[in-house]
Design a protein around this motif. Structure first.
Motif, PDB file in Angstrom:
ATOM      1  N   CYS A  37      31.205  -1.901 -43.085  1.00  0.00           N
ATOM      2  CA  CYS A  37      30.026  -1.792 -43.595  1.00  0.00           C
ATOM      3  C   CYS A  37      29.772  -2.606 -44.782  1.00  0.00           C
ATOM      4  O   CYS A  37      28.488  -2.851 -45.456  1.00  0.00           O
ATOM      5  CB  CYS A  37      29.365  -0.338 -43.932  1.00  0.00           C
ATOM      6  SG  CYS A  37      30.216   0.308 -45.015  1.00  0.00           S
ATOM      7  N   CYS A  90      36.188   4.474 -47.161  1.00  0.00           N
ATOM      8  CA  CYS A  90      34.595   3.995 -47.433  1.00  0.00           C
ATOM      9  C   CYS A  90      33.705   5.408 -47.828  1.00  0.00           C
ATOM     10  O   CYS A  90      33.916   6.273 -47.142  1.00  0.00           O
ATOM     11  CB  CYS A  90      33.961   3.269 -46.512  1.00  0.00           C
ATOM     12  SG  CYS A  90      32.355   2.927 -46.510  1.00  0.00           S
ATOM     13  N   CYS A 131      34.579  -2.468 -47.831  1.00  0.00           N
ATOM     14  CA  CYS A 131      34.794  -1.652 -46.548  1.00  0.00           C
ATOM     15  C   CYS A 131      34.677  -3.046 -45.436  1.00  0.00           C
ATOM     16  O   CYS A 131      33.555  -3.603 -45.221  1.00  0.00           O
ATOM     17  CB  CYS A 131      33.682  -0.744 -46.126  1.00  0.00           C
ATOM     18  SG  CYS A 131      33.672  -0.043 -44.571  1.00  0.00           S
ATOM     19  N   CYS A 170      29.070   6.032 -43.195  1.00  0.00           N
ATOM     20  CA  CYS A 170      30.429   5.309 -42.787  1.00  0.00           C
ATOM     21  C   CYS A 170      31.628   6.265 -42.823  1.00  0.00           C
ATOM     22  O   CYS A 170      31.938   6.810 -41.861  1.00  0.00           O
ATOM     23  CB  CYS A 170      30.541   3.938 -43.673  1.00  0.00           C
ATOM     24  SG  CYS A 170      32.037   2.880 -42.959  1.00  0.00           S
TER      25      CYS A 170
HETATM   26 ZN   LIG Z   1      32.092   1.618 -44.630  1.00  0.00          ZN
END
Ligand SMILES: [Zn+2]
Length: 336
Positions: free
Chosen positions: A35, A57, A32, A62
């Motif tokens: 994050c 994700c 991702c 997230c």
């Molecule tokens: Zn993420």
């Protein structure tokens, strides 16, 4: 706008997207971009952009979606990836941004911005380059003024009478403030090169440039300019051009002079370069030189690979890879 080159229309959009997909994730983990979580899964596709893969994700907190282009230089572009691939290829063939605009059928400002970003992305390969062994050095003064438009639009104030591009230059060494910044070339006899655009050619500047470009203790061959003779930390030998001495056995700087004979026609293509952009152009020429064993397509692939890295893309958009003279000092502080 009429399309002069229909070449990119012959490209298959799906093949291009899967090429970009491979280039982006080839040697990077699929993660991702927000994050950095590795817990991601496929999440459909786009109707308008066939082949562009979408992911989601799965990390707690997230849960956002992203695709192959999120966070890269190509992110948010209204043009297709074929346009980008062709532009990068033409950039490696030393085309000007106007030429690229014409071939692609995009606006001149679009191609100028792309060229600027892509050149910066290419410079990410050259940031840490340092030469060793036997190194030749030479200097050149390139006429570069205030080309381009002012920030608020319209013409830039020159602060002097128009020069005229073919005006006879003043004798002696150039200086940034006199619209003739210096370019120093360091050429290793093993093949690699480093080119630096500097404000002037004083002892302090040349020492700084040498410390960045050449590893301490290397053998330096230069001409008899006093700034080279004052260099510390290198084994140094020079030829004396004023006494018509151009080579003394192994001592010569023919490779450095030859490099300038290639740099000059390269810069001619752009019909004058703004002096604050000169380091960027010179740095990109350094990239082309150092990867000269590869063809333009391979070079373009390297640039696209860098452009698809979100960390590099973020810095390239801001021009952090040396599109300004002050960067020269920043680079030194960053390395020390
Ligand atoms: Zn993420």
């Amino acid at each position: 706008m009429s399309m002069v080159s229909h070449l990119h229309q012959l490209f298959d959009p799906e093949t291009c997207q899967s090429y970009i997909h491979t280039l982006r994730w080839k040697d990077r983990p699929l993660q991702c971009p927000r994050c950095q979580s590795l817990n991601v899964g496929p999440w459909g596709a786009y109707h308008a952009q066939p082949g562009l893969k979408r992911y989601r994700c799965k990390a707690q907190g997230c849960q956002r979606t992203f695709n192959d282009l999120t966070g890269t230089l190509l992110d948010g572009s209204q043009r297709s990836v074929m346009h980008w691939m062709l532009a990068t290829f033409l950039l490696c063939l030393a085309c000007s941004s106007r030429r690229i605009a014409r071939e692609l059928g995009v606006h001149i400002r679009t191609s100028y911005r792309w060229c600027w970003w892509l050149r910066n992305a290419a410079l990410s390969y050259e940031m840490q380059r340092q030469l060793e062994g036997t190194v030749e050095a030479d200097d050149l003064y390139h006429t570069a003024g205030q080309k381009g438009q002012a920030k608020e639009g319209g013409k830039k104030a020159l602060g002097r009478r128009a020069r005229g591009r073919r005006k006879k230059r003043e004798p002696g060494r150039g200086h940034y403030d006199k619209d003739r910044p210096a370019i120093i070339a360091w050429v290793s006899r093993q093949g690699a090169v480093v080119l630096q655009a500097t404000r002037d050619f004083t002892v302090a500047t040349v020492q700084k440039a040498a410390d960045l470009a050449v590893r301490a203790g290397s053998q330096l061959y230069t001409d008899s300019a006093s700034s080279y003779r004052a260099l510390k930390g290198y084994a140094h030998d020079f030829v004396n051009h004023t006494q018509k001495e151009y080579a003394r056995g192994d001592v010569h700087e023919n490779r450095a002079e030859c490099l300038f004979s290639l740099l000059k026609p390269y810069l001619r293509v752009f019909r004058g370069v703004s002096k604050c952009n000169l380091p960027g152009y010179v740095g990109f020429f350094q990239f082309l030189r150092n990867f000269r064993q590869q063809n333009a397509f391979k070079q373009a692939e390297l640039i696209l690979r860098a452009a698809l890295d979100p960390a590099i893309a973020r810095r390239a958009r801001k021009g952090e890879f040396g599109t300004c003279f002050d960067h020269f000092d920043l680079l030194q502080t960053a390395r020390n």
